[in-house]
Scaffold this active site. Structure first.
Site, PDB file in Angstrom:
ATOM      1  N   THR A  42      32.950  22.054  58.225  1.00 48.31           N
ATOM      2  CA  THR A  42      33.656  20.889  58.789  1.00 48.31           C
ATOM      3  C   THR A  42      34.779  20.400  58.048  1.00 48.31           C
ATOM      4  O   THR A  42      35.954  19.741  58.351  1.00 48.31           O
ATOM      5  CB  THR A  42      32.801  19.706  59.516  1.00 48.31           C
ATOM      6  OG1 THR A  42      31.970  20.670  60.311  1.00 48.31           O
ATOM      7  CG2 THR A  42      33.191  18.747  60.057  1.00 48.31           C
ATOM      8  N   ASP A 113      32.879  28.804  60.213  1.00 46.25           N
ATOM      9  CA  ASP A 113      31.949  27.770  60.239  1.00 46.25           C
ATOM     10  C   ASP A 113      30.575  28.400  59.902  1.00 46.25           C
ATOM     11  O   ASP A 113      30.459  29.585  60.139  1.00 46.25           O
ATOM     12  CB  ASP A 113      31.877  27.748  61.975  1.00 46.25           C
ATOM     13  CG  ASP A 113      31.094  26.540  62.442  1.00 46.25           C
ATOM     14  OD1 ASP A 113      29.921  26.607  61.969  1.00 46.25           O
ATOM     15  OD2 ASP A 113      31.598  25.816  63.128  1.00 46.25           O
ATOM     16  N   SER A 114      30.062  27.492  59.453  1.00 42.44           N
ATOM     17  CA  SER A 114      28.496  28.176  58.606  1.00 42.44           C
ATOM     18  C   SER A 114      27.694  28.906  59.635  1.00 42.44           C
ATOM     19  O   SER A 114      26.841  29.656  59.300  1.00 42.44           O
ATOM     20  CB  SER A 114      27.853  27.066  57.859  1.00 42.44           C
ATOM     21  OG  SER A 114      27.110  26.064  58.487  1.00 42.44           O
ATOM     22  N   SER A 115      27.805  28.656  60.965  1.00 47.13           N
ATOM     23  CA  SER A 115      26.766  29.177  61.798  1.00 47.13           C
ATOM     24  C   SER A 115      27.253  30.846  61.812  1.00 47.13           C
ATOM     25  O   SER A 115      26.460  31.626  62.351  1.00 47.13           O
ATOM     26  CB  SER A 115      27.143  28.671  63.200  1.00 47.13           C
ATOM     27  OG  SER A 115      27.002  27.395  63.323  1.00 47.13           O
ATOM     28  N   THR A 145      27.735  22.498  57.096  1.00 46.35           N
ATOM     29  CA  THR A 145      26.323  21.845  56.917  1.00 46.35           C
ATOM     30  C   THR A 145      25.323  22.915  57.835  1.00 46.35           C
ATOM     31  O   THR A 145      24.076  22.741  57.303  1.00 46.35           O
ATOM     32  CB  THR A 145      26.408  20.406  57.359  1.00 46.35           C
ATOM     33  OG1 THR A 145      26.850  20.482  58.796  1.00 46.35           O
ATOM     34  CG2 THR A 145      27.131  19.640  56.409  1.00 46.35           C
ATOM     35  N   ASP A 146      25.810  23.476  58.838  1.00 50.62           N
ATOM     36  CA  ASP A 146      24.728  24.121  59.795  1.00 50.62           C
ATOM     37  C   ASP A 146      23.557  24.870  58.952  1.00 50.62           C
ATOM     38  O   ASP A 146      22.496  25.016  59.383  1.00 50.62           O
ATOM     39  CB  ASP A 146      25.250  24.660  60.762  1.00 50.62           C
ATOM     40  CG  ASP A 146      25.875  23.611  61.789  1.00 50.62           C
ATOM     41  OD1 ASP A 146      25.739  22.598  61.909  1.00 50.62           O
ATOM     42  OD2 ASP A 146      26.638  24.021  62.771  1.00 50.62           O
TER      43      ASP A 146
END
Ligand code: ASN
Length: 596
Positions: A42, A113-115, A145-146
């Site tokens: 993010t 996106d870390s996902s 952060t995920d």
């Protein structure tokens, strides 16, 4: 490039403004270099069609315009861009401790996106750090952060013999927005990575630095997104940055830093829930599964009335799957205090202590990929504290004395590896350890200590031997064990007490009998003084006390300090039951077996 450096120096000294010149070249001003790997998240996202997605090639430009994150004047004066040969190098304003932190941003493509991250991405980050390790003082990883807790945990294991700080950070709100947490998080991470030699993979968020393998994301909507439930933060960054050096992991190796990018992908997390079917457990544990973190209830519990479920777990561990028991609770540790926890140990699970599931999973992935280790060695490694990811459970270590684990842990934490040093430690620790084992009645622990060459007869600093301690506690089995392994009934502690006098004092009849049988006896002085003691016991009607003194060999006819015997005292205070009891005891004593 050595030819470039003098050019920066010339530029420094030709600075005209006194103030500027001070701020740039003041004595003691040092520079440190930090490499920032921007993997996405993010922090660098913007809105597209009403959803957030990473925006490439934008972060450096926008940081350049933020004075708290870049001192353009200093960059110009010192020919920063020419020197580092790239526009991606920035410099922080002078820190409180007179440091200039120069940081270079390496942006990944695509930004994620870390996902979307996988073990391959962990490997890529690891390789980049390894490649650049010598050129930087510290590393910052910008990350979503995920899954940051997973990456932080994985990197902590992959980075072997780490000596420099690696700090993961990110944000909940993009750095481009007016009110965001990205600026503070990035600044804090850079200040720490550039100024402190913390040899750990850490995670910095909302003014706190955590050990990377201890965190978990606990809040999706707050700046305070992470928690480290079982370990206090390594540092807090408020008015000042204060490092909790006692908690910081200590480098204890002379080996060179290296990154192990080999990771096993056949690992998984399985969360227990009431009514989980053995069918789904079986399906989950099917090949090619090799390592599983079982998230259990409370302190590591599972139903002990579900043989079907336990059979599936046992079948899997029997076939070589490593299953680690971690709790679903945010805080606390797995311990074998309940029957519902013990069944899992019986099924071959490894206790995960207070590891987070994220840490346990990535540890499995790292350990299972070690080609040179057999299954047993891998299991052993899973139970060890490799990077501060778990607290060694001292209660457990006590139970594990049968494999000398306690001594090994202590030796390891003192970084002792040679035989002589290890033996010196063993000898120094023997009395407190044997006395502790005697106190809790742990014959297995004593056996283990004996096996490793410990002398079970040695006394502690008060001259108290394990036999004294076991006699005080009334642990008959331990007394028996010690007596048959060289313990002496005649040793006196610094107060002149023998195991027999201790057993009498704490009224352990069985122990007194055994010690007497072995030849223990009171000294002449003690026997003389016993008369007074017997009289006072008789006066207070303490039959139990009289009996134990009698068992210990005291002469019931011995007069007290005023010449009266216990019977006479009992008669004088009209304690008929005491008189009768003493007469009975004396009668028994005169019998061939001495009443004992
Ligand atoms: N979905 C984002 C990520 O993990 C969340 C964040 O960074 N705050 O990449």
């Amino acid at each position: 490039n050595p030819q470039v450096r003098p050019c920066r120096r010339r530029k420094l000294s030709s600075c005209s403004s006194v103030e500027r010149s001070d701020s740039v070249t003041s004595p003691g001003a040092g520079e440190s270099r930090v490499l920032v790997l921007n993997t996405g998240g993010t922090i660098g996202m913007t809105l597209h069609d009403n959803v957030l997605a990473p925006k490439a090639n934008a972060l450096v430009q926008s940081l350049r315009k933020l004075p708290i994150l870049h001192d353009e004047l200093y960059a110009q004066q010192t020919s920063l861009y020419e020197y580092y040969g790239s526009e991606n190098s920035l410099v922080l304003p002078l820190s409180k401790s007179n440091k200039r932190i120069i940081y270079t941003i390496m942006e990944y493509s695509p930004l994620l996106d870390s996902s979307n991250m996988t073990t391959d991405d962990w490997g890529r980050i690891g390789k980049d750090i390894e490649k650049n390790y010598q050129h930087y003082d510290g590393f910052v990883i910008l990350h979503g952060t995920d899954t940051m807790a997973y990456t932080a945990s994985a990197l902590s294991f992959m980075c072997e013999h780490l000596g420099k700080p690696i700090v993961l950070t990110g944000s909940q709100v993009p750095i481009y927005e007016l009110k965001n947490d990205g600026r503070d998080n990035l600044l804090g991470a850079l200040l720490i990575a550039g100024q402190f030699v913390i040899p750990e993979v850490c995670l910095y968020f909302y003014n706190k630095l955590y050990r990377g393998n201890r965190v978990t994301k606990v809040d999706a909507g707050s700046f305070n997104a992470f928690s480290s439930p079982n370990l206090a933060p390594l540092a807090t960054a408020e008015v000042d940055i204060s490092i909790n050096w006692d908690t910081v992991w200590r480098a204890n190796t002379t080996a060179k830093f290296q990154v192990s990018t080999e990771l096993n992908r056949n690992v998984g997390l399985l969360r227990l829930f009431p009514g989980i079917t053995s069918l789904s457990v079986r399906a989950f544990l099917q090949p090619p599964m090799q390592g599983v973190v079982l998230e259990t209830y409370g302190s590591g519990n599972a139903p002990d009335n579900r043989p079907d479920l336990l059979a599936e777990l046992k079948a899997a561990t029997d076939s070589g799957v490593i299953i680690v028991n971690c709790t679903q609770c945010l805080r606390g540790t797995v311990s074998a205090s309940y029957a519902t926890g013990k069944v899992l140990m019986d099924a071959g699970l490894i206790a995960g202590g207070d590891m987070t599931p994220e840490a346990a999973l990535s540890k499995l992935s790292y350990v299972l990929a070690k080609k040179t280790l057999d299954l047993q060695a891998k299991k052993k490694m899973m139970a060890q504290n490799l990077r501060g990811e778990m607290n060694i459970d001292l209660e457990g270590a006590k139970l594990c004395l049968s494999n000398s684990r306690f001594i090994q842990i202590i030796a390891k934490s003192l970084s002792i590896s040679c035989k002589e040093e290890l033996e010196a430690i063993r000898d120094a620790l023997t009395p407190p350890l044997t006395c502790a084992a005697a106190r809790i009645g742990d014959v297995d622990a004593l056996e283990a200590l004996k096996e490793m060459g410990s002398n079970l007869c040695l006394g502690d600093y008060d001259g108290r031997t394990p036999l004294h301690v076991a006699a005080c506690e009334g642990h008959l089995k331990v007394v028996q064990y010690l007596l048959s392994h060289g313990a002496s009934v005649y040793v006196k502690d610094r107060y002149g007490d023998t195991p027999l006098s201790n057993a009498v004092r704490f009224r352990h009849k069985d122990v007194v009998k055994l010690l007497r049988k072995t030849g223990a006896h009171f000294s002449r002085d003690q026997l003389e003084e016993a008369g007074t003691e017997l009289c006072s016991l008789a006066a207070s009607g303490d039959l139990d006390g009289l009996e134990i003194w009698c068992l210990a060999g005291a002469d019931l006819n011995r007069p007290g300090y005023d010449g009266k015997t216990a019977v006479e005292v009992a008669e004088a205070v009209n304690k008929k039951e005491v008189v009768a009891f003493l007469v009975q005891l004396m009668g028994k004593k005169s019998m061939p077996n001495g009443g004992g």
